[in-house]
Design a protein around this motif. Structure first.
Motif, PDB file in Angstrom:
ATOM      1  N   CYS A  48       0.846  -1.184   0.000  1.00 45.17           N
ATOM      2  CA  CYS A  48       0.000   0.000   0.000  1.00 45.17           C
ATOM      3  C   CYS A  48       0.886   1.240   0.000  1.00 45.17           C
ATOM      4  O   CYS A  48       1.840   1.340   0.768  1.00 45.17           O
ATOM      5  CB  CYS A  48      -0.906  -0.025   1.231  1.00 45.17           C
ATOM      6  N   GLN A  50      -0.044   4.148   0.866  1.00 48.01           N
ATOM      7  CA  GLN A  50      -0.449   5.046   1.954  1.00 48.01           C
ATOM      8  C   GLN A  50       0.163   4.630   3.292  1.00 48.01           C
ATOM      9  O   GLN A  50       0.786   5.428   3.971  1.00 48.01           O
ATOM     10  CB  GLN A  50      -1.977   5.076   2.070  1.00 48.01           C
ATOM     11  N   CYS A  51      -0.048   3.357   3.676  1.00 43.42           N
ATOM     12  CA  CYS A  51       0.424   2.911   4.984  1.00 43.42           C
ATOM     13  C   CYS A  51       1.625   1.974   4.881  1.00 43.42           C
ATOM     14  O   CYS A  51       2.232   1.634   5.889  1.00 43.42           O
ATOM     15  CB  CYS A  51      -0.711   2.223   5.755  1.00 43.42           C
ATOM     16  N   CYS A  69      -4.438   0.019  -0.096  1.00 43.08           N
ATOM     17  CA  CYS A  69      -5.174  -1.079   0.519  1.00 43.08           C
ATOM     18  C   CYS A  69      -6.598  -0.638   0.844  1.00 43.08           C
ATOM     19  O   CYS A  69      -6.922   0.552   0.799  1.00 43.08           O
ATOM     20  CB  CYS A  69      -4.447  -1.584   1.763  1.00 43.08           C
ATOM     21  N   CYS A  74      -6.696   4.435   4.802  1.00 42.28           N
ATOM     22  CA  CYS A  74      -6.020   4.770   3.543  1.00 42.28           C
ATOM     23  C   CYS A  74      -7.000   5.235   2.476  1.00 42.28           C
ATOM     24  O   CYS A  74      -6.602   5.636   1.407  1.00 42.28           O
ATOM     25  CB  CYS A  74      -5.260   3.558   3.037  1.00 42.28           C
TER      26      CYS A  74
HETATM   27 ZN   LIG Z   1      -2.995   1.228   3.408  1.00 43.81          ZN
END
Ligand SMILES: [Zn+2]
Length: 79
Positions: A48, A50-51, A69, A74
């Protein structure tokens, strides 16, 4: 007579080529089937953006050309 032999030879060649195409396509069949079944058992893991979490591809989606994800944290910009 030579013409007949040539025709037989051509026919045999055609038979061999067709048989080879059939057997190769039959061989390809189960292979592509197992390939199609592969993602179910061996799913691709993606990261992912984002995270940074590694999640199965089915638990992610593409957002702005980046893998994200399905976690709500996210997806605040998703909708
Ligand atoms: Zn994520």
């Amino acid at each position: 007579m030579a013409r007949v032999l040539l025709l037989i030879l051509l026919g045999w060649l055609l038979y061999v080529v067709i048989k080879r195409i059939i057997t190769s396509s039959q061989f390809k069949g189960p292979v592509s089937k197992s390939d199609a079944a592969k993602p179910k058992t061996e799913e691709r893991i993606v990261q992912c953006s984002q995270c940074g979490l590694h999640v199965p591809e089915s638990d992610s989606h593409i957002q702005n050309n980046q893998v994200v994800c399905n976690s709500p944290e996210c997806n605040h910009t998703y909708q």
